[in-house]
Design a protein around this motif. Sequence first.
Motif, PDB file in Angstrom:
ATOM      1  N   LEU A 168       1.288  -1.179   0.125  1.00  0.00           N
ATOM      2  CA  LEU A 168      -0.017  -0.127   0.076  1.00  0.00           C
ATOM      3  C   LEU A 168       1.204   0.940   0.012  1.00  0.00           C
ATOM      4  CD1 LEU A 168      -3.446   0.324  -0.288  1.00  0.00           C
ATOM      5  CD2 LEU A 168      -3.063   0.359   2.588  1.00  0.00           C
ATOM      6  N   VAL A 194     -10.833  12.201  -2.828  1.00  0.00           N
ATOM      7  CA  VAL A 194     -10.901  11.161  -2.840  1.00  0.00           C
ATOM      8  C   VAL A 194     -10.206  10.031  -2.192  1.00  0.00           C
ATOM      9  CG1 VAL A 194     -12.116   9.350  -4.424  1.00  0.00           C
ATOM     10  CG2 VAL A 194     -12.265  11.845  -5.348  1.00  0.00           C
ATOM     11  N   TYR A 215     -10.039   6.817  -1.990  1.00  0.00           N
ATOM     12  CA  TYR A 215     -10.027   5.616  -2.404  1.00  0.00           C
ATOM     13  C   TYR A 215      -9.135   4.221  -1.941  1.00  0.00           C
ATOM     14  CZ  TYR A 215      -6.641   6.028  -5.964  1.00  0.00           C
ATOM     15  OH  TYR A 215      -4.658   6.253  -6.435  1.00  0.00           O
ATOM     16  N   THR A 269     -14.275   5.278   0.413  1.00  0.00           N
ATOM     17  CA  THR A 269     -13.803   5.664  -0.555  1.00  0.00           C
ATOM     18  C   THR A 269     -15.431   6.828  -0.361  1.00  0.00           C
ATOM     19  OG1 THR A 269     -15.980   4.183  -0.730  1.00  0.00           O
ATOM     20  CG2 THR A 269     -13.882   3.481  -1.669  1.00  0.00           C
ATOM     21  N   SER A 270     -14.424   7.865   0.182  1.00  0.00           N
ATOM     22  CA  SER A 270     -15.622   9.308   0.235  1.00  0.00           C
ATOM     23  C   SER A 270     -14.677  10.312  -0.159  1.00  0.00           C
ATOM     24  CB  SER A 270     -16.367   9.238   1.449  1.00  0.00           C
ATOM     25  OG  SER A 270     -17.256   7.693   1.882  1.00  0.00           O
ATOM     26  N   TYR A 271     -15.436  11.412  -0.272  1.00  0.00           N
ATOM     27  CA  TYR A 271     -14.556  12.920  -0.399  1.00  0.00           C
ATOM     28  C   TYR A 271     -14.205  13.404   0.723  1.00  0.00           C
ATOM     29  CZ  TYR A 271     -13.632  16.334  -3.810  1.00  0.00           C
ATOM     30  OH  TYR A 271     -12.725  17.488  -3.970  1.00  0.00           O
ATOM     31  N   VAL A 273     -19.010  20.849  -5.098  1.00  0.00           N
ATOM     32  CA  VAL A 273     -18.049  20.681  -4.116  1.00  0.00           C
ATOM     33  C   VAL A 273     -16.890  20.163  -5.042  1.00  0.00           C
ATOM     34  CG1 VAL A 273     -16.871  18.811  -2.405  1.00  0.00           C
ATOM     35  CG2 VAL A 273     -19.460  20.301  -2.119  1.00  0.00           C
ATOM     36  N   GLY A 274     -15.642  20.207  -5.280  1.00  0.00           N
ATOM     37  CA  GLY A 274     -14.566  19.737  -5.801  1.00  0.00           C
ATOM     38  C   GLY A 274     -14.292  20.646  -6.938  1.00  0.00           C
TER      39      GLY A 274
END
Lengths: 244, 229
Positions: free
Chosen positions: B116, B140, B142, B146-148, B207-208
């Motif tokens: 990893l 993100v 991941y 797996t969320s912002y 958002v983003g």
Amino acid sequence: MITHAVIFAPIGQASRSDQIVQRLSNAIITGLLEANEQLPNEADLAKMMGVSHITIREALNTLRANNLIHTVRGRNGGSFVCEQAWELSHSLNPFKTLSTDYLSDLGEMHCAIISHSARLASRRMTNADITRLRDFVAVLAASTTPEARTQADMRCLLAIAACSQSARLANQELILQSEWSSLVAMLFRSENIHREIVDLYISLIDTLESHNEIESVNIAKKLIDTFTFYLIENKLKHNVNNNQ
Amino acid sequence: MLQTTSLRTLSTKIDKIINSTIESTVLLAREIEASLAEIKDVKLEHLLEPSVRKTIQDHIKQTLNSNGYCAGAGFASHIESSVSNKEFWLLEWWYKKADGVKQVNLDLDQATQQRLDFRTFEWFKQAPSVDNAFIHGPYVDYICNTSYTLTCAVPVHFQDQFLGVAAIDLLVSRVEDELLPYAANDKVILTNKERRIIFSTHPRFRVGDLLDASVTSIVFENDYFNLYM
């Protein structure tokens, strides 16, 4: 290696030991998991892939029966990738078992994810993001083995997906890579394909940097379409060789 | 800077969320440092001993319990191999399940952690060069949830050397939950210092996205975020 994080990532809802066998044997046959490399133990595999111990045990039994892994018992024991996995791979080679429409469809899905990620990324990437992506592509360009190239390529595509700022797109890319990476590892044995892909990435970064949404989408599509083309070509060549 | 009452309460709330997250992260870092300092003739290898790991886990779980905003917390450390010790990886990460209460451990063995390689994660990479807390994101995640996410990170030192990073995850969706009641009547946009939008009550600014500051004016800022209208 990040390729391992993907190979051992959670399996989808319809999880069966067949899917696990497929994923792991593809990774072994295409060299992403190297000869004599040790697999995570059963408990860890079960946890990582989100399935029961029994499913893992079934899958490992099948892999053992196919001479892809061997297991050593005892304190320093574990499951290891077989040395001769490459030679035995003929009948289990994914390019023999997968149809061209399967490969094509996988490519179309991938194209949808990456081209839309590029669309968003062209708007949402900062200079720091661009620099990071350029660094990843430089690593890809400098990689000499198929495994290293596959790992580097995966990092590039995941970075593009993450730069979209969309968790869903990034997650779908990660899931797709679990199938894609083993197949693409075969393609990266070719110097020409490696070079062609690197050039496409460089063009893509230029369009992303100039925030050109339309061109970014076009080149992203071209990048994945190129992979898909060679995957299908490889499948057809494989069958021709077999029939001779 | 013109500030209405509602903007003032909103900015106060923003400060509260950020400061409490930073405080919790700093506290976690200091607690880990203190626990290590308590060990007689402490060496780096002590980090892998079950009793020490349990102490660190307890600090992490305590952090999760006491900070209502955070979704996950943990400690990451990587030590290069040297004459006196072999290479080791330590990633203790706990996160709250959907119900916000149950705590789950992200449990990975040495080999997996090596693959990893969290040294490539931005929140870990930047920590040694930043003396105190810094907030990375939104991005993100991941790998984990797996969320912002926003990650607050604080470097942890051992005998004056960089040892690892204590970090707390804050979900962007959670920030929105907390701020929406305070921004009911205003069209506001909260961004990080790179102008990436973290919170917005204006549907056209998502958002983003990177905010084009020329179409808005700044009404509040702190060390980490800018608030535009």
